[in-house]
Design a protein around this motif. Sequence first.
Motif, PDB file in Angstrom:
ATOM      1  N   SER A  81      80.097  58.206 -65.442  1.00  0.00           N
ATOM      2  CA  SER A  81      79.501  58.441 -67.718  1.00  0.00           C
ATOM      3  C   SER A  81      79.093  56.667 -68.109  1.00  0.00           C
ATOM      4  N   PHE A  85      75.601  56.622 -69.489  1.00  0.00           N
ATOM      5  CA  PHE A  85      74.614  55.894 -70.991  1.00  0.00           C
ATOM      6  C   PHE A  85      74.240  55.129 -70.865  1.00  0.00           C
ATOM      7  N   PHE A  90      73.562  60.573 -71.947  1.00  0.00           N
ATOM      8  CA  PHE A  90      74.276  61.338 -72.735  1.00  0.00           C
ATOM      9  C   PHE A  90      75.492  62.388 -73.086  1.00  0.00           C
ATOM     10  N   THR A  93      76.754  61.581 -69.869  1.00  0.00           N
ATOM     11  CA  THR A  93      78.302  60.895 -69.587  1.00  0.00           C
ATOM     12  C   THR A  93      79.548  61.530 -70.870  1.00  0.00           C
ATOM     13  N   VAL A  94      79.095  62.108 -71.245  1.00  0.00           N
ATOM     14  CA  VAL A  94      80.437  63.290 -71.892  1.00  0.00           C
ATOM     15  C   VAL A  94      80.971  64.646 -71.044  1.00  0.00           C
ATOM     16  N   ASN A 114      85.532  56.617 -73.150  1.00  0.00           N
ATOM     17  CA  ASN A 114      83.944  57.451 -73.091  1.00  0.00           C
ATOM     18  C   ASN A 114      83.881  58.442 -73.370  1.00  0.00           C
ATOM     19  N   THR A 117      82.769  57.472 -77.368  1.00  0.00           N
ATOM     20  CA  THR A 117      80.989  56.912 -77.070  1.00  0.00           C
ATOM     21  C   THR A 117      79.712  57.692 -77.216  1.00  0.00           C
ATOM     22  N   GLY A 118      80.338  58.277 -75.781  1.00  0.00           N
ATOM     23  CA  GLY A 118      79.005  59.681 -75.701  1.00  0.00           C
ATOM     24  C   GLY A 118      78.670  60.732 -76.805  1.00  0.00           C
ATOM     25  N   GLU A 121      76.533  59.198 -79.424  1.00  0.00           N
ATOM     26  CA  GLU A 121      74.907  58.880 -79.226  1.00  0.00           C
ATOM     27  C   GLU A 121      74.477  60.157 -79.048  1.00  0.00           C
TER      28      GLU A 121
END
Length: 172
Positions: A81, A85, A90, A93-94, A114, A117-118, A121
């Motif tokens: 993850s 990022f 992204f 990341t998700v 995490n 945050t993803g 973005e």
Amino acid sequence: MSAQQPDVAETPHPADPEAPERAADPPVAGPAGAAMRELLAGNRRRRRIRKWARIASIPLALAAALLVVKILGMYGFAHQSIRAFLVLDFPRTVTMAQWQGALNWFEPYKADYNLGTGLAELGQLDTARAALERALPLAPGLEVCAVRYNLATVVERQGDRSYAVNVRALTP
């Protein structure tokens, strides 16, 4: 002479686990025979106990193996993850953050952190805010700072988006 010797295939070896439980005791009379029979009975009992101890340890060994796999999996998904990022991937990341969330005992806030945050973005600010708000009470010590910082950034972006919508609505 071969008629007097026992057939090797019919006589089980004493160390053979497939041998019958009660092989014929050797015909020894007197105190030595009694001691030998007692020793053989004790050996059979210990063999039986060892057999059941091995069988009973199988679930414990499986549980230990699953725990190791889970711990390594949590580390791996967290690392993937963060790595996604850093290379600005992204969606990955998700995805990795969602896999990280199942049974995360050691750092329970990391999956939502995490994920939030993803999602931030990717522009999914409402979902990102909800994920970061779930992570906030779970974060220990100074880890709260990173969660609060990202949460504040998401709230600021939501405000900027709302402001832009309102300005466009008021502009003729």
